[in-house]
Structure formats: structure tokens, C-alpha cells
Design a protein around this motif. Sequence first.
Motif, mmCIF file in Angstrom:
data_model
loop_
_atom_site.group_PDB
_atom_site.id
_atom_site.type_symbol
_atom_site.label_atom_id
_atom_site.label_comp_id
_atom_site.label_asym_id
_atom_site.label_seq_id
_atom_site.Cartn_x
_atom_site.Cartn_y
_atom_site.Cartn_z
ATOM 1 N N PHE A 55 1.175 -1.311 0.026
ATOM 2 C CA PHE A 55 -0.205 -0.134 -0.507
ATOM 3 C C PHE A 55 1.042 1.055 -0.093
ATOM 4 C CE2 PHE A 55 -2.264 3.703 2.258
ATOM 5 C CZ PHE A 55 -3.529 3.064 1.504
ATOM 6 N N CYS A 56 0.134 2.278 -0.990
ATOM 7 C CA CYS A 56 1.366 2.999 -0.656
ATOM 8 C C CYS A 56 0.732 4.600 -1.710
ATOM 9 C CB CYS A 56 2.704 3.282 -1.590
ATOM 10 S SG CYS A 56 3.600 5.129 -1.756
ATOM 11 N N ARG A 57 -0.131 5.638 -1.534
ATOM 12 C CA ARG A 57 -0.650 6.832 -1.761
ATOM 13 C C ARG A 57 0.555 7.707 -1.835
ATOM 14 N NH1 ARG A 57 -6.526 4.461 -0.380
ATOM 15 N NH2 ARG A 57 -6.554 2.998 -1.338
ATOM 16 N N ASP A 58 -0.343 9.200 -2.428
ATOM 17 C CA ASP A 58 0.431 10.272 -2.538
ATOM 18 C C ASP A 58 0.286 10.265 -0.681
ATOM 19 O OD1 ASP A 58 1.995 9.931 -4.807
ATOM 20 O OD2 ASP A 58 0.028 11.120 -5.147
ATOM 21 N N GLY A 59 1.586 11.502 -0.347
ATOM 22 C CA GLY A 59 0.996 11.796 1.561
ATOM 23 C C GLY A 59 0.952 10.796 2.231
ATOM 24 N N TYR A 126 6.500 -11.332 -3.998
ATOM 25 C CA TYR A 126 6.170 -11.881 -6.042
ATOM 26 C C TYR A 126 4.401 -11.839 -6.329
ATOM 27 C CZ TYR A 126 5.970 -16.240 -9.140
ATOM 28 O OH TYR A 126 5.343 -17.019 -10.150
ATOM 29 N N ALA A 127 4.829 -11.499 -7.975
ATOM 30 C CA ALA A 127 4.088 -11.294 -8.735
ATOM 31 C C ALA A 127 3.295 -9.415 -8.341
ATOM 32 C CB ALA A 127 2.527 -11.709 -8.259
ATOM 33 N N LYS A 128 4.193 -9.251 -6.976
ATOM 34 C CA LYS A 128 3.666 -7.426 -6.939
ATOM 35 C C LYS A 128 5.238 -6.905 -6.893
ATOM 36 C CE LYS A 128 -0.424 -9.232 -4.271
ATOM 37 N NZ LYS A 128 -0.546 -9.152 -2.383
ATOM 38 N N GLU A 129 5.666 -7.189 -8.146
ATOM 39 C CA GLU A 129 7.113 -6.165 -7.902
ATOM 40 C C GLU A 129 6.767 -4.461 -8.279
ATOM 41 O OE1 GLU A 129 6.765 -8.755 -9.993
ATOM 42 O OE2 GLU A 129 7.791 -10.326 -9.387
ATOM 43 N N SER A 130 6.523 -4.347 -8.989
ATOM 44 C CA SER A 130 5.997 -2.989 -9.119
ATOM 45 C C SER A 130 5.613 -2.739 -8.075
ATOM 46 C CB SER A 130 5.154 -2.500 -10.349
ATOM 47 O OG SER A 130 4.031 -3.093 -10.158
ATOM 48 N N GLU A 131 4.683 -2.489 -7.639
ATOM 49 C CA GLU A 131 4.133 -2.302 -6.394
ATOM 50 C C GLU A 131 5.156 -1.923 -4.870
ATOM 51 O OE1 GLU A 131 2.870 -4.525 -8.449
ATOM 52 O OE2 GLU A 131 0.630 -4.648 -7.696
ATOM 53 N N THR A 132 5.744 -3.038 -5.044
ATOM 54 C CA THR A 132 6.907 -3.087 -3.861
ATOM 55 C C THR A 132 7.697 -1.710 -4.072
ATOM 56 O OG1 THR A 132 6.887 -5.287 -3.404
ATOM 57 C CG2 THR A 132 8.907 -4.476 -2.755
ATOM 58 N N VAL A 139 8.593 5.470 0.261
ATOM 59 C CA VAL A 139 8.962 5.302 1.752
ATOM 60 C C VAL A 139 10.348 6.604 1.830
ATOM 61 C CG1 VAL A 139 9.940 3.890 3.697
ATOM 62 C CG2 VAL A 139 8.103 3.285 2.893
ATOM 63 N N ALA A 140 11.067 6.545 0.865
ATOM 64 C CA ALA A 140 12.251 7.132 0.793
ATOM 65 C C ALA A 140 11.886 8.944 0.355
ATOM 66 C CB ALA A 140 12.881 7.148 -0.273
ATOM 67 N N ARG A 141 10.941 8.938 -0.324
ATOM 68 C CA ARG A 141 9.957 10.390 -0.392
ATOM 69 C C ARG A 141 9.444 10.907 1.282
ATOM 70 N NH1 ARG A 141 7.914 9.026 -4.954
ATOM 71 N NH2 ARG A 141 5.642 8.766 -3.758
ATOM 72 N N SER A 142 8.602 9.820 1.250
ATOM 73 C CA SER A 142 8.903 10.072 2.756
ATOM 74 C C SER A 142 8.853 11.293 4.079
ATOM 75 C CB SER A 142 7.159 9.027 3.219
ATOM 76 O OG SER A 142 6.341 9.319 2.318
ATOM 77 N N TYR A 143 9.782 9.728 4.577
ATOM 78 C CA TYR A 143 10.837 9.805 5.340
ATOM 79 C C TYR A 143 12.381 10.359 4.998
ATOM 80 C CZ TYR A 143 7.885 6.615 7.808
ATOM 81 O OH TYR A 143 6.720 5.712 8.322
#
Length: 163
Positions: A55-59, A126-132, A139-143
Motif C-alpha cells: 500500500f502506497c498513496r500520495d501523502g 512475488y507478482a507485486k514487483e512494481s508495487e513493492t 518511503v524514501a520520499r516520506s521519510y
Amino acid sequence: MDAQVIQQLDIVTVKRGIFKMGTDDTVIPDCISRAPLNQIALFINRVWSAEGTVFCRDGSPGRFQLGMKPKKFIRQIQLLLLRFGILSNVYKADSIRRGTKCRSWVLQVAGKENIELFHEKIGTIYAKESETESLLECVARSYSHKKNDNIDLRYGEMFTLLK
């Protein structure tokens, strides 16, 4: 990872009925709990690829999330993650699946250190490579600008500092 190990792990999960969704009595077999860390990591990776989300959304700082009906299974996954030093939290959630209200348990891996450790030790889901990859960028942007200035103290140390 050795192809024979992956095949054996797949056989164990099918024979033991680990992925029978909708049952409350699904547990992780002892052979998985006692397995070497590389096999446990593969098991967790496959569970997440079948039932988890990235899970990752803007903000939002983002998270790895796993929701399933059996509480014991979720708690066992949480304990397996601790073997890698990955902290997580578990909570109850109500959702609607196919028009029916369902109660499930959700395990959440959040925070920069835990997400990065999850990725390092468990691997790209596995099978969620682009989401990972999107989560790691999120995470890099947020923190990137946040620093934890808290000082962690043990109970006895607190009194020493207060004197």
C-alpha cells in the motif's frame, strides 16, 4: 533459492491446507516455524503474494499489509517476522467481500526501517514487483526529511537522568 526447496514448500502449503481461505483454524505448520530463515522468508513472501497488499498513496508513508480471517495465522506470521527483526502491528478489521460482512485480522508492516528490512530479508513480493518498488520510492520520499529526535530510555535510566 533452490528450486527443490521452493517445490517442497509449495507441496507443504497445499497438503497442509494453508491457503484455504475462510477457515478460522488455518495455522502455520511446525516444519515452517523450524525451517531455516531463507525458507521462512520464501514462505512469508508467497503468503504475501497470495493474500497481502503493498500500500502506497500520495501523502501516505506506505506499508505492507496482510489481511486474513484466522487470527492465529496472522500472529504466527508476526512472530516469524520478528525472527528477522521486523516489527509489525495487528488489528481487527471489518470488510465486505462479495456482499457479505467479514471480520479479518490485519498485520501491518510500516515505518521506514521495517519496510526496508522487510524488503531486504523477505524480498520483493512475488507478482507485486512494481508495487513493492513504488512503496520503496514512497518511503524514501516520506521519510527523507524526517529525523527521530526521541531518546529511548529504559525505566531505570529515566530516574538516573531525573536526579
